[in-house]
Write a protein that holds these residues in place. Sequence first.
Motif, PDB file in Angstrom:
ATOM      1  N   ALA A   1       1.309  11.593  -4.881  1.00 29.12           N
ATOM      2  CA  ALA A   1      -0.012  11.440  -4.266  1.00 29.12           C
ATOM      3  C   ALA A   1       0.061  11.168  -2.773  1.00 29.12           C
ATOM      4  O   ALA A   1      -0.804  11.622  -2.002  1.00 29.12           O
ATOM      5  N   HIS A   2       1.069  10.422  -2.333  1.00 29.06           N
ATOM      6  CA  HIS A   2       1.073   9.936  -0.948  1.00 29.06           C
ATOM      7  C   HIS A   2       2.271  10.399  -0.118  1.00 29.06           C
ATOM      8  O   HIS A   2       2.231  10.297   1.118  1.00 29.06           O
TER       9      HIS A   2
ATOM     10  N   LEU B   1       2.914   7.934  -7.472  1.00 28.60           N
ATOM     11  CA  LEU B   1       2.593   7.468  -6.122  1.00 28.60           C
ATOM     12  C   LEU B   1       3.223   8.368  -5.065  1.00 28.60           C
ATOM     13  O   LEU B   1       2.596   8.690  -4.051  1.00 28.60           O
TER      14      LEU B   1
ATOM     15  N   ALA C   1       0.235   4.376   0.218  1.00 29.85           N
ATOM     16  CA  ALA C   1      -0.138   5.395   1.208  1.00 29.85           C
ATOM     17  C   ALA C   1       0.504   5.097   2.549  1.00 29.85           C
ATOM     18  O   ALA C   1       1.039   5.986   3.222  1.00 29.85           O
ATOM     19  N   ILE C   2       0.489   3.816   2.954  1.00 29.39           N
ATOM     20  CA  ILE C   2       1.090   3.420   4.228  1.00 29.39           C
ATOM     21  C   ILE C   2       2.604   3.604   4.192  1.00 29.39           C
ATOM     22  O   ILE C   2       3.216   4.100   5.143  1.00 29.39           O
TER      23      ILE C   2
ATOM     24  N   ARG D   1       3.557   7.886   3.477  1.00 29.22           N
ATOM     25  CA  ARG D   1       2.994   9.068   4.143  1.00 29.22           C
ATOM     26  C   ARG D   1       3.845   9.606   5.279  1.00 29.22           C
ATOM     27  O   ARG D   1       3.792  10.810   5.574  1.00 29.22           O
TER      28      ARG D   1
ATOM     29  N   ARG E   1       5.227  12.900   1.590  1.00 29.41           N
ATOM     30  CA  ARG E   1       5.289  14.234   2.177  1.00 29.41           C
ATOM     31  C   ARG E   1       6.003  15.191   1.238  1.00 29.41           C
ATOM     32  O   ARG E   1       7.025  14.826   0.634  1.00 29.41           O
TER      33      ARG E   1
ATOM     34  N   ASP F   1       0.844  -1.191   0.000  1.00 25.30           N
ATOM     35  CA  ASP F   1       0.000   0.000   0.000  1.00 25.30           C
ATOM     36  C   ASP F   1       0.883   1.246   0.000  1.00 25.30           C
ATOM     37  O   ASP F   1       1.545   1.541   1.002  1.00 25.30           O
TER      38      ASP F   1
END
Length: 344
Positions: free
Chosen positions: A99-100, A96, A72-73, A76, A102, A70
């Motif tokens: 989008a996710h 990616l 995002a995990i 982030r 910092r 994932d």
Amino acid sequence: MASKTSTIAIAGAGSIGCYVGGCLVLAGRKVVFLGRGRLVETTRQGGLRISDLDGRDRRVEAQAISATDDPAIALREADVVLVAVKSGATGEMAKLIAAHGRPDAVVVSLQNGVDNADRLRAALAGRRVLTGMVMFNVVQSPDGELPFRVHRASQGEVMIDQGVDGLADLLDVDGLPVEARTDMKAVQWSKLLMNLNNALVALSDLPLARQLADRSWRVILAAQIDEALAAMKAAGIAPARITGLPPALLPKVLRLPDWLFGLLARRMLAIDPEARSSMWDDLKRGRQTEIDELQGAVIRLARQAGIPTPMNERVVALVRQAEAEKRGPPKLAAQKVRAIPGKV
């Protein structure tokens, strides 16, 4: 600024990503692996085994590994993102991260070729993107073997752009020497010269040490490097000295008789007997190779100056044929690869 408490995301947990990330975990760094589901499940079951040519053989237990598919995990909370995907996946990984990840995260390309860091910069405008280069070879265990093993099979270090305080100290750990440099574009082109051999390992199906020890294959590599050096000279590119030899001397040394080459190129031949190349592994698994980022980069540069590249073009054609046939490495003889007009 990076510190030893920074969170590091390995964006692309393949052979290089797992080796780099595994060394960092063993040194107590906080690491999150972003990989395919197969890798995530394998590490959850058996952890990681990290070994190298110098005799280290270490185990990272499954409970010490944070791995996910994932993005995002994985991204982030990352302070540093080490991009280790194949060149063909650079654009997707950039999306990616955008989008996710910092906005203040430092992104480092640890990829082959000369264009990937620039592609990341173009897709991640306003973010800090550094060029990096892995100077060693990593091989992985066969599918299904537990624990999943990644083995550094040659000497070398990781080189990265200077400019981020503490980053080299964060990444420089046991089994993973890291050097910050101011000439990474020159380093990339110098590494590309040696990476022109990746395709020859793939086409021959020979281990890297055996293939380099055979002059009939080295003269093909020398011909490719001659073409690359001519194109680079025309473009005003001066490759860095990273192998102990000035890049301009590489073709001459490669063409020496086997016995003399063995004496003069001991560092080049300091390779584990099991080492192959990532392109060999791609053909073995029926995947697209990075031929466009290696020989392809030489051909594109040469065309700008009207310089012929018959040997690089021949190698590209043979790799493309092997990709299309999907039968794995074709086990070609050197004479078959050299079968183009003119002499090597």
